[in-house]
Write a protein that holds these residues in place. Structure first.
Motif, PDB file in Angstrom:
ATOM      1  N   ARG A 171      35.273  42.599  47.263  1.00 24.58           N
ATOM      2  CA  ARG A 171      35.348  43.742  46.635  1.00 24.58           C
ATOM      3  C   ARG A 171      34.832  43.620  45.273  1.00 24.58           C
ATOM      4  O   ARG A 171      34.300  44.702  44.834  1.00 24.58           O
ATOM      5  CB  ARG A 171      37.026  44.153  46.563  1.00 24.58           C
ATOM      6  CG  ARG A 171      37.540  44.513  47.833  1.00 24.58           C
ATOM      7  CD  ARG A 171      38.847  45.212  47.682  1.00 24.58           C
ATOM      8  NE  ARG A 171      39.766  44.461  46.776  1.00 24.58           N
ATOM      9  CZ  ARG A 171      40.302  43.778  47.171  1.00 24.58           C
ATOM     10  NH1 ARG A 171      40.774  43.099  48.562  1.00 24.58           N
ATOM     11  NH2 ARG A 171      41.282  43.041  46.304  1.00 24.58           N
ATOM     12  N   ALA A 172      35.142  42.681  44.471  1.00 22.79           N
ATOM     13  CA  ALA A 172      34.574  42.621  43.266  1.00 22.79           C
ATOM     14  C   ALA A 172      33.093  42.309  43.095  1.00 22.79           C
ATOM     15  O   ALA A 172      32.242  43.120  42.273  1.00 22.79           O
ATOM     16  CB  ALA A 172      35.091  41.339  42.569  1.00 22.79           C
ATOM     17  N   LEU A 173      32.384  41.957  44.088  1.00 26.40           N
ATOM     18  CA  LEU A 173      30.935  41.858  44.165  1.00 26.40           C
ATOM     19  C   LEU A 173      30.314  43.302  44.297  1.00 26.40           C
ATOM     20  O   LEU A 173      29.301  43.773  43.834  1.00 26.40           O
ATOM     21  CB  LEU A 173      30.407  40.979  45.348  1.00 26.40           C
ATOM     22  CG  LEU A 173      30.317  39.383  44.982  1.00 26.40           C
ATOM     23  CD1 LEU A 173      30.318  38.621  46.373  1.00 26.40           C
ATOM     24  CD2 LEU A 173      29.312  38.984  44.060  1.00 26.40           C
ATOM     25  N   ARG A 175      31.653  46.099  43.676  1.00 28.78           N
ATOM     26  CA  ARG A 175      32.146  47.013  42.416  1.00 28.78           C
ATOM     27  C   ARG A 175      31.164  46.602  41.419  1.00 28.78           C
ATOM     28  O   ARG A 175      30.567  47.503  40.873  1.00 28.78           O
ATOM     29  CB  ARG A 175      33.480  46.842  41.971  1.00 28.78           C
ATOM     30  CG  ARG A 175      34.714  47.376  42.842  1.00 28.78           C
ATOM     31  CD  ARG A 175      36.004  47.036  42.487  1.00 28.78           C
ATOM     32  NE  ARG A 175      36.518  47.490  41.241  1.00 28.78           N
ATOM     33  CZ  ARG A 175      37.156  46.862  40.367  1.00 28.78           C
ATOM     34  NH1 ARG A 175      37.838  45.893  40.764  1.00 28.78           N
ATOM     35  NH2 ARG A 175      37.136  47.204  39.076  1.00 28.78           N
ATOM     36  N   TYR A 176      30.900  45.350  41.170  1.00 28.81           N
ATOM     37  CA  TYR A 176      29.809  44.832  40.363  1.00 28.81           C
ATOM     38  C   TYR A 176      28.790  45.548  40.320  1.00 28.81           C
ATOM     39  O   TYR A 176      27.963  45.977  39.603  1.00 28.81           O
ATOM     40  CB  TYR A 176      29.871  43.399  40.038  1.00 28.81           C
ATOM     41  CG  TYR A 176      28.784  42.887  39.212  1.00 28.81           C
ATOM     42  CD1 TYR A 176      28.768  43.195  37.950  1.00 28.81           C
ATOM     43  CD2 TYR A 176      27.989  41.835  39.890  1.00 28.81           C
ATOM     44  CE1 TYR A 176      27.653  42.655  37.246  1.00 28.81           C
ATOM     45  CE2 TYR A 176      26.854  41.419  39.427  1.00 28.81           C
ATOM     46  CZ  TYR A 176      26.754  41.995  37.866  1.00 28.81           C
ATOM     47  OH  TYR A 176      25.820  41.476  37.028  1.00 28.81           O
ATOM     48  N   ASP A 179      28.495  49.268  39.913  1.00 27.79           N
ATOM     49  CA  ASP A 179      28.550  49.492  38.487  1.00 27.79           C
ATOM     50  C   ASP A 179      27.169  49.513  37.619  1.00 27.79           C
ATOM     51  O   ASP A 179      26.678  50.161  36.903  1.00 27.79           O
ATOM     52  CB  ASP A 179      29.604  48.798  37.717  1.00 27.79           C
ATOM     53  CG  ASP A 179      31.021  49.450  38.139  1.00 27.79           C
ATOM     54  OD1 ASP A 179      31.297  50.299  38.524  1.00 27.79           O
ATOM     55  OD2 ASP A 179      31.997  48.676  37.677  1.00 27.79           O
ATOM     56  N   HIS A 255      27.355  51.478  49.063  1.00 29.54           N
ATOM     57  CA  HIS A 255      27.759  50.178  49.601  1.00 29.54           C
ATOM     58  C   HIS A 255      28.542  50.639  51.191  1.00 29.54           C
ATOM     59  O   HIS A 255      29.304  51.464  51.156  1.00 29.54           O
ATOM     60  CB  HIS A 255      29.064  49.851  48.701  1.00 29.54           C
ATOM     61  CG  HIS A 255      29.839  48.803  49.216  1.00 29.54           C
ATOM     62  ND1 HIS A 255      31.341  48.690  49.376  1.00 29.54           N
ATOM     63  CD2 HIS A 255      29.517  47.549  49.982  1.00 29.54           C
ATOM     64  CE1 HIS A 255      31.723  47.476  49.898  1.00 29.54           C
ATOM     65  NE2 HIS A 255      30.699  46.944  50.330  1.00 29.54           N
ATOM     66  N   LEU A 410      32.166  38.245  36.856  1.00 25.71           N
ATOM     67  CA  LEU A 410      32.874  38.870  37.922  1.00 25.71           C
ATOM     68  C   LEU A 410      34.340  38.940  37.822  1.00 25.71           C
ATOM     69  O   LEU A 410      35.100  39.469  38.396  1.00 25.71           O
ATOM     70  CB  LEU A 410      32.630  38.104  39.147  1.00 25.71           C
ATOM     71  CG  LEU A 410      31.396  38.430  40.121  1.00 25.71           C
ATOM     72  CD1 LEU A 410      31.237  37.461  41.166  1.00 25.71           C
ATOM     73  CD2 LEU A 410      31.289  39.771  40.400  1.00 25.71           C
ATOM     74  N   PRO A 412      36.325  39.907  35.359  1.00 26.79           N
ATOM     75  CA  PRO A 412      36.859  41.321  35.096  1.00 26.79           C
ATOM     76  C   PRO A 412      37.338  42.099  36.557  1.00 26.79           C
ATOM     77  O   PRO A 412      38.254  42.970  36.712  1.00 26.79           O
ATOM     78  CB  PRO A 412      36.074  42.074  34.165  1.00 26.79           C
ATOM     79  CG  PRO A 412      35.365  41.081  33.464  1.00 26.79           C
ATOM     80  CD  PRO A 412      35.094  40.053  34.598  1.00 26.79           C
ATOM     81  N   TYR A 413      36.409  41.615  37.643  1.00 28.78           N
ATOM     82  CA  TYR A 413      36.461  42.426  38.729  1.00 28.78           C
ATOM     83  C   TYR A 413      37.344  41.907  39.682  1.00 28.78           C
ATOM     84  O   TYR A 413      38.188  42.603  40.560  1.00 28.78           O
ATOM     85  CB  TYR A 413      35.008  42.668  39.235  1.00 28.78           C
ATOM     86  CG  TYR A 413      34.125  43.704  38.451  1.00 28.78           C
ATOM     87  CD1 TYR A 413      33.932  44.924  38.769  1.00 28.78           C
ATOM     88  CD2 TYR A 413      33.207  43.127  37.578  1.00 28.78           C
ATOM     89  CE1 TYR A 413      33.238  45.685  38.075  1.00 28.78           C
ATOM     90  CE2 TYR A 413      32.461  43.878  36.888  1.00 28.78           C
ATOM     91  CZ  TYR A 413      32.457  45.186  37.135  1.00 28.78           C
ATOM     92  OH  TYR A 413      31.717  46.023  36.552  1.00 28.78           O
ATOM     93  N   CYS A 414      37.672  40.657  39.638  1.00 28.39           N
ATOM     94  CA  CYS A 414      38.193  39.908  40.657  1.00 28.39           C
ATOM     95  C   CYS A 414      39.625  39.308  40.055  1.00 28.39           C
ATOM     96  O   CYS A 414      40.507  39.198  40.681  1.00 28.39           O
ATOM     97  CB  CYS A 414      37.937  38.715  41.474  1.00 28.39           C
ATOM     98  SG  CYS A 414      37.132  37.413  40.281  1.00 28.39           S
TER      99      CYS A 414
END
Length: 422
Positions: A171-173, A175-176, A179, A255, A410, A412-414
């Motif tokens: 999910r982090a990847l 979203r990054y 963004d 995505h 990454l 801050p996202y994960c």
């Protein structure tokens, strides 16, 4: 799809260009069908014009003249009907033939038909030594984030189950990537269907030639396909539309899950996350003026490279050989990431310029304010695939103690900066 007049024009040099990608163009057949179609159109037009003239003549004819004129008019209507039927038949035959012809490769591409023939453009980053490096499967299983055995139980080979912190990293990847695309590079995000119709698949070149590579599902009387990439719905958002030329470029991202049967892959990369039947990806699509497509390709490539560099992943960019580019492409760059567990660079993203090839198939037209009309040009790139990026993060981030470090961008996202063995 091609304009047959261009293929038949000696200046286009279509036979030579297509031969560079291993395709033999049957010009004699194309000339026969195209000229036959045009002759049918001319016969029909001439008969319609004569029929119109006779209709006027009948009105002013004497009783003696009228029967012959009426019969001639009926004969002309038969001629029109036969010419129209002949045109329809040859139109279908011509379309079928043209849909099977790949795009003309750019002259600047190197000769060859395999990745070994690609031209190195540049490298970035310092590759980690391959000696002693573990591959992503071993790493993922030891970290408790990858379970291939249960995936096989659920769906068969070439599927994956992520668990533990794996889904959070996935999910982090996504979203990054989104963004960066929307916040910095100006792409508009879409949520698009993952099931599309035959016309949509044809518009971007997946059909009719590559139906065996697709997953097809029949629901009642609907003929639908699972998308192999978000390029398909994103590009076809403007199918059968006329765009204002001055409003271009358009930049879209999405995505989505992606589905590929991998027909013809002959056992390559059957282990792990490299070549799955189902995977997710952030896609980048640009719709531009044809004269801007090469400049736009370089820009598109730079957008994919941005995330590679911010993730700290060593990679190289190669220009694919003429015989190794995709069916719809006229030019393609591959970004190949270094995988120390394999001791090799492997493709992680492709950036392709399709020229007006897809736009002609999907009927994406342009009209400038001065009245000039034409077809748009389309481009796409992975921005990036989640699974293959995860592979690279695991292999390039591995540490001697068995842990894997997470790139700072990454965190801050994960919410974590390290994966440790389970």
């Amino acid at each position: 799809m091609h304009d047959p007049r261009v293929l038949l024009d000696p200046a286009a040099d279509a036979v030579r260009k297509l031969s560079r990608r291993g395709f033999t163009l049957d010009l004699a057949y194309l000339e026969k069908v195209f000229s036959g179609r045009n002759a049918a159109i001319q016969r029909g037009d001439e008969a319609r014009a004569e029929s119109k003239r006779l209709s006027t003549a009948v009105k002013g004819a004497t009783p003696e003249e009228r029967p012959a004129l009426v019969q001639a008019s009926r004969d002309l209507k038969t001629t029109v009907s036969e010419a129209d039927e002949e045109q329809k038949r040859l139109d279908a035959e011509l379309t079928e033939f043209l849909l099977g012809i790949p795009n003309l490769p750019a002259d600047e591409l190197p000769d060859g038909a395999s990745d070994a023939d690609a031209e190195l453009v540049r490298t970035w980053g310092e590759p980690l030594p391959a000696e002693g490096a573990r591959d992503h499967v071993e790493l993922g299983e030891s970290l408790g984030i990858l379970d291939l055995a249960r995936a096989t139980k659920l769906a068969g080979p070439r599927f994956a189950v992520l668990c533990g912190k794996g889904p959070a990293l996935e999910r982090a990847l996504a979203r990054y990537f989104l963004d960066v695309a929307t916040g910095r590079h100006g792409y508009t995000e879409f949520s698009v269907p993952t099931l599309v119709n035959r016309e949509t698949m044809t518009g971007t070149g997946q059909l009719p030639k590559f139906e065996q590579d697709l997953f097809r599902t029949g629901v009642a009387d609907r003929d639908l396909f699972l998308i192999p990439t978000a390029e398909v719905p994103l590009t076809n958002l403007h199918a059968r539309e006329t765009l204002v030329a001055e409003d271009l470029p358009l930049a879209y991202t999405a995505h989505t899950p992606c589905f590929r049967s991998e027909a013809g892959s002959y056992g390559r990369d059957t282990k792990g996350l490299i070549r799955l039947h189902e995977f997710s990806k952030v896609e980048l699509v640009r719709i531009v003026r044809p004269e801007d497509s090469r400049t736009e390709l370089e820009l598109l490539l730079s957008h994919a490279e941005t995330v590679m560099q911010e993730l700290g992943l060593a990679y190289r960019v190669v220009k694919l050989a003429a015989g190794d580019i995709g069916f719809s492409a006229e030019m393609t760059y591959d970004i190949e990431v270094w995988l120390p567990g394999q001791g090799a660079y492997r493709e992680i993203a492709s950036a392709s310029d399709f020229g007006s090839f897809q736009a002609r198939r999907a009927s994406i037209r342009t009209k400038a304010k001065d009245g000039t009309r034409g077809f748009a040009a389309t481009l796409n790139s992975s921005g990036l695939p989640i699974g293959r990026t995860l592979v690279a993060l695991l292999e390039q981030g591995q540490q001697p103690d068995g842990s894997v470090t997470i790139p700072p961008v990454l965190v801050p996202y994960c919410g974590f900066d390290r994966l440790v063995p389970a």
